[in-house]
Motif scaffolding. Structure first.
Motif, PDB file in Angstrom:
ATOM      1  N   PRO A 168       0.839  -1.200   0.000  1.00  0.00           N
ATOM      2  CA  PRO A 168       0.000   0.000   0.000  1.00  0.00           C
ATOM      3  C   PRO A 168       0.873   1.248   0.000  1.00  0.00           C
ATOM      4  N   PRO A 169       0.387   2.320  -0.588  1.00  0.00           N
ATOM      5  CA  PRO A 169       1.201   3.535  -0.616  1.00  0.00           C
ATOM      6  C   PRO A 169       1.487   4.048   0.790  1.00  0.00           C
ATOM      7  N   ALA A 170       2.666   4.586   0.952  1.00  0.00           N
ATOM      8  CA  ALA A 170       3.061   5.114   2.255  1.00  0.00           C
ATOM      9  C   ALA A 170       2.294   6.406   2.543  1.00  0.00           C
ATOM     10  N   ASP A 171       2.056   6.664   3.808  1.00  0.00           N
ATOM     11  CA  ASP A 171       1.404   7.907   4.224  1.00  0.00           C
ATOM     12  C   ASP A 171       2.396   9.044   3.994  1.00  0.00           C
ATOM     13  N   PRO A 172       2.056  10.016   3.150  1.00  0.00           N
ATOM     14  CA  PRO A 172       3.002  11.106   2.871  1.00  0.00           C
ATOM     15  C   PRO A 172       3.332  11.951   4.097  1.00  0.00           C
TER      16      PRO A 172
ATOM     17  N   VAL B  68       6.524  13.539   9.419  1.00  0.00           N
ATOM     18  CA  VAL B  68       6.449  14.995   9.291  1.00  0.00           C
ATOM     19  C   VAL B  68       6.067  15.581  10.638  1.00  0.00           C
ATOM     20  N   ASN B  69       6.863  16.522  11.117  1.00  0.00           N
ATOM     21  CA  ASN B  69       6.573  17.173  12.382  1.00  0.00           C
ATOM     22  C   ASN B  69       5.668  18.356  12.087  1.00  0.00           C
ATOM     23  N   ALA B  70       4.379  18.182  12.307  1.00  0.00           N
ATOM     24  CA  ALA B  70       3.404  19.224  11.982  1.00  0.00           C
ATOM     25  C   ALA B  70       2.640  19.637  13.233  1.00  0.00           C
TER      26      ALA B  70
ATOM     27  N   THR C   4       4.677  20.429   5.673  1.00  0.00           N
ATOM     28  CA  THR C   4       4.328  20.710   7.068  1.00  0.00           C
ATOM     29  C   THR C   4       2.917  21.285   7.162  1.00  0.00           C
ATOM     30  N   LEU C   5       2.641  22.324   6.384  1.00  0.00           N
ATOM     31  CA  LEU C   5       1.309  22.946   6.414  1.00  0.00           C
ATOM     32  C   LEU C   5       0.234  21.969   5.958  1.00  0.00           C
ATOM     33  N   GLY C   6       0.480  21.282   4.851  1.00  0.00           N
ATOM     34  CA  GLY C   6      -0.505  20.345   4.321  1.00  0.00           C
ATOM     35  C   GLY C   6      -0.813  19.213   5.283  1.00  0.00           C
ATOM     36  N   CYS C   7       0.207  18.671   5.910  1.00  0.00           N
ATOM     37  CA  CYS C   7      -0.001  17.566   6.859  1.00  0.00           C
ATOM     38  C   CYS C   7      -0.720  18.046   8.116  1.00  0.00           C
TER      39      CYS C   7
END
Length: 122
Positions: free
Chosen positions: A35-39, A43-45, A110-113
């Motif tokens: 399965p595709p990895a979680d993008p 990510v430190n968000a 960062t913002l998107g996550c």
């Protein structure tokens, strides 16, 4: 008796052939197609540590009380209320910040996550 044995052997061979044809398994969930990895993995968000400083540095030149932008992005509530606008303008379409360099790939991530994660105040 020989006719019956020949018939039974034929049925047995047909069953084996059908079984072998179906041994491919579920291709979508096989080890060859993980399965595709979680993008957002790794990510430190965090709002206070990562998002707010980014907004302050890249957005608040215009998005402040009395600034040139139509709304301020100074508080968590203001930023959360405009999260989908921020994602569209700065992350997805790179329309913001106006008059300044576009966000880097890391800043967009960062913002998107943070937004995709519910834009929580953490």
């Amino acid at each position: 008796m020989k006719k019956n044995s020949f018939f039974s052997t034929g049925i047995l061979l047909a069953c084996i052939a059908v079984s072998l044809a179906n041994c491919g398994g579920d291709k979508e969930n096989s080890i060859d197609n993980p399965p595709p990895a979680d993008p957002c993995d790794g990510v430190n968000a965090k709002f206070a540590a990562n998002v707010l400083p980014l907004i302050q540095a890249k957005c608040q030149g215009c998005h402040k009380t009395g600034g040139g932008a139509p709304f301020a992005l100074e508080t968590y509530d203001q930023i959360k209320a405009k999260a989908s606008n921020i994602k569209d303008a700065a992350v997805t379409n790179s329309r913001m910040p106006k008059g300044g360099p576009a966000l880097t790939a890391a800043e967009k991530k960062t913002l998107g996550c943070w937004i995709d994660g519910g834009a929580i105040n953490n």
